[in-house]
Write an enzyme that holds these catalytic residues in place. Structure first.
Site, mmCIF file in Angstrom:
data_model
loop_
_atom_site.group_PDB
_atom_site.id
_atom_site.type_symbol
_atom_site.label_atom_id
_atom_site.label_comp_id
_atom_site.label_asym_id
_atom_site.label_seq_id
_atom_site.Cartn_x
_atom_site.Cartn_y
_atom_site.Cartn_z
ATOM 1 N N LYS A 171 29.192 38.162 40.347
ATOM 2 C CA LYS A 171 29.755 36.804 40.436
ATOM 3 C C LYS A 171 30.985 36.792 41.341
ATOM 4 O O LYS A 171 31.100 35.940 42.217
ATOM 5 C CB LYS A 171 30.163 36.322 39.035
ATOM 6 C CG LYS A 171 30.991 35.043 39.046
ATOM 7 C CD LYS A 171 31.409 34.607 37.667
ATOM 8 C CE LYS A 171 32.677 35.227 37.167
ATOM 9 N NZ LYS A 171 33.926 34.655 37.714
ATOM 10 N N ASN A 172 31.874 37.735 41.122
ATOM 11 C CA ASN A 172 33.142 37.682 41.845
ATOM 12 C C ASN A 172 33.024 38.186 43.277
ATOM 13 O O ASN A 172 34.019 38.245 43.999
ATOM 14 C CB ASN A 172 34.232 38.426 41.064
ATOM 15 C CG ASN A 172 34.611 37.635 39.820
ATOM 16 O OD1 ASN A 172 34.258 36.451 39.691
ATOM 17 N ND2 ASN A 172 35.313 38.276 38.900
ATOM 18 N N ARG A 218 37.238 28.895 39.754
ATOM 19 C CA ARG A 218 38.390 29.467 40.429
ATOM 20 C C ARG A 218 38.076 29.840 41.880
ATOM 21 O O ARG A 218 38.895 29.680 42.785
ATOM 22 C CB ARG A 218 38.804 30.725 39.651
ATOM 23 C CG ARG A 218 39.922 31.535 40.259
ATOM 24 C CD ARG A 218 41.247 30.824 40.104
ATOM 25 N NE ARG A 218 42.312 31.509 40.805
ATOM 26 C CZ ARG A 218 43.553 31.053 40.876
ATOM 27 N NH1 ARG A 218 43.879 29.931 40.281
ATOM 28 N NH2 ARG A 218 44.465 31.714 41.524
ATOM 29 N N ASP A 256 38.817 29.807 34.402
ATOM 30 C CA ASP A 256 39.079 30.160 33.011
ATOM 31 C C ASP A 256 40.524 29.950 32.596
ATOM 32 O O ASP A 256 41.436 30.163 33.382
ATOM 33 C CB ASP A 256 38.726 31.632 32.800
ATOM 34 C CG ASP A 256 37.260 31.889 33.050
ATOM 35 O OD1 ASP A 256 36.447 31.109 32.548
ATOM 36 O OD2 ASP A 256 36.946 32.863 33.748
ATOM 37 N N ASP A 273 39.132 41.844 33.068
ATOM 38 C CA ASP A 273 37.919 41.134 32.634
ATOM 39 C C ASP A 273 37.203 41.876 31.508
ATOM 40 O O ASP A 273 36.356 41.293 30.820
ATOM 41 C CB ASP A 273 36.945 40.956 33.809
ATOM 42 C CG ASP A 273 37.493 40.002 34.856
ATOM 43 O OD1 ASP A 273 38.454 39.284 34.546
ATOM 44 O OD2 ASP A 273 36.955 39.984 35.971
ATOM 45 N N VAL A 329 47.652 41.816 33.295
ATOM 46 C CA VAL A 329 47.291 40.893 34.381
ATOM 47 C C VAL A 329 47.363 39.426 33.943
ATOM 48 O O VAL A 329 47.984 38.605 34.622
ATOM 49 C CB VAL A 329 45.895 41.242 34.955
ATOM 50 C CG1 VAL A 329 45.565 40.338 36.143
ATOM 51 C CG2 VAL A 329 45.844 42.709 35.388
HETATM 52 N N1 EPU Z 1 48.849 35.841 41.089
HETATM 53 C C1 EPU Z 1 50.057 35.262 41.455
HETATM 54 N N2 EPU Z 1 50.104 34.551 42.631
HETATM 55 C C2 EPU Z 1 49.018 34.411 43.442
HETATM 56 C C3 EPU Z 1 47.796 35.002 43.059
HETATM 57 C C4 EPU Z 1 47.749 35.711 41.866
HETATM 58 O O1 EPU Z 1 51.045 35.386 40.745
HETATM 59 O O2 EPU Z 1 49.151 33.779 44.512
HETATM 60 C C5 EPU Z 1 48.786 36.632 39.831
HETATM 61 C C6 EPU Z 1 47.908 35.987 38.783
HETATM 62 O O3 EPU Z 1 48.626 35.034 38.023
HETATM 63 C C7 EPU Z 1 47.477 37.179 37.963
HETATM 64 C C8 EPU Z 1 47.382 38.296 38.998
HETATM 65 O O4 EPU Z 1 48.149 37.863 40.119
HETATM 66 O O5 EPU Z 1 48.472 37.520 37.027
HETATM 67 C C9 EPU Z 1 45.974 38.656 39.433
HETATM 68 O O6 EPU Z 1 45.327 37.558 39.969
HETATM 69 P P1 EPU Z 1 44.210 37.667 41.114
HETATM 70 O O7 EPU Z 1 44.637 36.804 42.228
HETATM 71 O O8 EPU Z 1 43.917 39.111 41.391
HETATM 72 O O9 EPU Z 1 42.961 37.042 40.379
HETATM 73 P P2 EPU Z 1 41.931 35.988 40.933
HETATM 74 O O10 EPU Z 1 41.562 36.320 42.327
HETATM 75 O O11 EPU Z 1 42.383 34.616 40.644
HETATM 76 C C10 EPU Z 1 39.852 37.384 40.230
HETATM 77 C C11 EPU Z 1 38.635 37.175 39.365
HETATM 78 C C12 EPU Z 1 39.016 37.201 37.899
HETATM 79 C C13 EPU Z 1 39.702 38.510 37.580
HETATM 80 C C14 EPU Z 1 40.917 38.707 38.527
HETATM 81 C C15 EPU Z 1 41.611 40.036 38.343
HETATM 82 C C16 EPU Z 1 37.297 35.724 40.750
HETATM 83 C C17 EPU Z 1 36.659 34.404 40.925
HETATM 84 N N3 EPU Z 1 38.042 35.889 39.662
HETATM 85 O O12 EPU Z 1 40.702 36.269 39.973
HETATM 86 O O13 EPU Z 1 37.770 37.160 37.189
HETATM 87 O O14 EPU Z 1 40.145 38.497 36.250
HETATM 88 O O15 EPU Z 1 40.470 38.614 39.899
HETATM 89 O O16 EPU Z 1 40.738 41.068 38.553
HETATM 90 O O17 EPU Z 1 37.102 36.641 41.533
HETATM 91 C C18 EPU Z 1 36.256 36.620 35.478
HETATM 92 O O18 EPU Z 1 35.341 36.961 36.241
HETATM 93 O O19 EPU Z 1 36.055 36.400 34.244
HETATM 94 C C19 EPU Z 1 37.606 36.453 36.018
HETATM 95 C C20 EPU Z 1 38.554 35.747 35.415
#
Ligand code: EPU
Length: 424
Positions: free
Chosen positions: A23-24, A93, A117, A306, A328
């Site tokens: 998915k991601n 997201r 989420d 996750d 995280v």
């Molecule tokens: N963060 C910031 N500022 C930003 C971006 C992120 O502070 O500009 C912080 C977030 O608040 C968090 C941390 O950095 O504390 C990590 O966030 P990240 O940006 O890595 O996560 P994401 O890209 O929004 C993806 C996955 C998530 C998974 C996270 C961490 C997708 C669509 N989602 O989210 O997956 O938990 O990486 O590995 O790729 C899931 O699949 O259930 C899911 C939530």
């Protein structure tokens, strides 16, 4: 009409299960198709709700998207709209990942703030700062990220945290910027490697995929490609935890076990026998009640956030006491409240949880708050006395293709029931 699952406790899962595309990864690869005029084909797509939602996002900026089983054909026109603010944006997201490609191609984007989420605060400051370094302005206006540039130029970018989404957006803008961009403290997840592979197939020049430093040499334009999505390591790990929790015997294919090394090592420590098949999958057999193990979530190659709900669920039926640390997403421990309904002996203190294993959980109605929490509750229900009702299962459908069908085939008894919930 809401749907819930009736999960009958006492299952032992045995057999073989195939994992399909991640998915991601797929959602970001679909966004990457915006970077090249013409038809991009993505294979091994999972049949989950988020894929048609992402297709709607791409259609809203002018693409034609055909979903045909596990294949997505995305035709990107020469003229794209810079406005991605359709209602589909708020439902997932990954929709924010159209920001980088739109800024890269059009030097202009208005992108609605994404949904997804409820697992804690998810700001976009690193995405915006990265685009600013590349020469764009970026503000939040009326619920949208607005970005604009006269031209994009390469830059040295340091991320405060190896954010997956920020790495992807900056990367997808930088591939079409003039000159060299270096992203330091970049995310190293296998899904980042996958998008780097696809972008390279499209003509991008990227070095360092899978390391903390990505170096991107901007090019004039990219061309479409055909790309196969990598297997979903989070789904693969979910099956590994399912085997461990139910004292089962599962062979999991379609996923690279190297992407799961730490997970499989933790499960070995919990008493599982694990055999890996190079690049293809693994077998996991749990002969006895699992032993308690500690878990700490961190960006890859650390233990994935996750998977934290599964770590909690496993610990709640293991022998001994586990400490689980969430680094995280602060709100992910909401899952523990539902586990307590099922009789888990667990409590949290800040970003730590202490879980004392019990012999058996006790069935109750529980509510899924996100994709992984939902799947975790289903696995917990398999280890409970009686029938556990898991509500808000649309979360699970967003991330797990044919989850209940697979579980039932492997020895579980779960029914999908459509009724109105009555919350106690
Ligand atoms: N963060 C910031 N500022 C930003 C971006 C992120 O502070 O500009 C912080 C977030 O608040 C968090 C941390 O950095 O504390 C990590 O966030 P990240 O940006 O890595 O996560 P994401 O890209 O929004 C993806 C996955 C998530 C998974 C996270 C961490 C997708 C669509 N989602 O989210 O997956 O938990 O990486 O590995 O790729 C899931 O699949 O259930 C899911 C939530």
């Amino acid at each position: 009409m809401s749907e819930h699952f009736d999960v009958h406790g006492g299952a032992r899962l045995v057999g073989e299960v195939e994992v399909v595309g991640a998915k991601n990864s797929v959602l970001k690869l679909m966004a990457a198709a915006l970077l090249a005029e013409g038809t991009t084909t993505i294979t091994n797509c999972p049949q989950i709700l988020d894929v048609p939602l992402m297709a709607d996002v791409l259609r809203s900026v002018g693409c034609e998207v055909k979903l045909d089983g596990d294949t997505a054909h995305i035709t990107t026109p020469s003229e794209l709209s810079h406005r991605a603010d359709s209602p589909a944006m708020g439902k997932l997201r990954a929709s924010v990942c159209v920001l980088g490609p739109l800024v890269g191609r059009l030097k202009k984007a208005v992108v609605a703030l994404p949904g997804g989420d409820a697992i804690g605060s998810r700001p976009l400051d690193m995405h915006q700062n990265g685009l600013r370094k590349l020469g764009a302005t970026s503000t939040i206006e009326h619920g949208c990220v607005v970005a604009e540039a006269d031209g994009l130029h390469g830059a040295q970018i340091w991320l405060d945290f190896p954010s997956v989404g920020a790495t992807e957006n900056i990367l997808m803008a930088a591939v079409l910027a003039e000159g060299t961009t270096v992203i330091d403290n970049a995310a190293r997840e296998p899904e980042i490697v996958d998008i780097c592979t696809m972008l390279t197939e499209m003509g991008a020049k990227i070095e360092g995929a899978g390391t903390s430093t990505l170096t991107v040499q901007g090019v004039e334009s990219l061309h479409p490609t055909e790309h196969r999505v990598i297997g979903d390591r989070i789904v693969g790990a979910t099956w590994a935890f399912a085997a461990a929790m139910t004292r089962g015997d599962l062979t999991v294919t379609g996923v690279n076990p190297h992407h799961l090394e730490l997970v499989l090592e933790k499960l070995r420590l919990a008493g599982a026998d694990v055999t890996t098949f190079d690049g293809k999958g693994f077998r996991i057999v749990q002969p006895e009640r699992p032993r308690s193990v500690d878990f700490v979530t961190l960006p890859y190659p650390g233990f994935a956030t996750d998977l934290q709900p599964f770590a909690v669920a496993l610990s709640s039926v293991s022998e001994g006491t586990s400490m689980i640390t969430e680094n995280v997403y602060e709100a992910r421990f909401r899952f523990i409240e539902e586990m307590v309904r099922l009789g888990a002996d667990a409590r949290t203190d800040g970003h730590h949880a202490v879980v004392r294993g019990v012999e058996k959980l006790s069935s109750a109605p529980v509510w899924a708050s996100d994709i992984r929490a939902g799947a975790g509750l289903v696995l917990a229900g398999l280890c409970a006395d009686g029938v556990t009702e898991v509500w808000d299962v649309f979360h699970i459908d967003r991330g797990y293709p044919h989850f209940v069908e697979n579980l039932n085939r492997l020895g579980a008894r779960i029914e999908r029931v459509a009724t109105e919930p009555e919350r106690a």
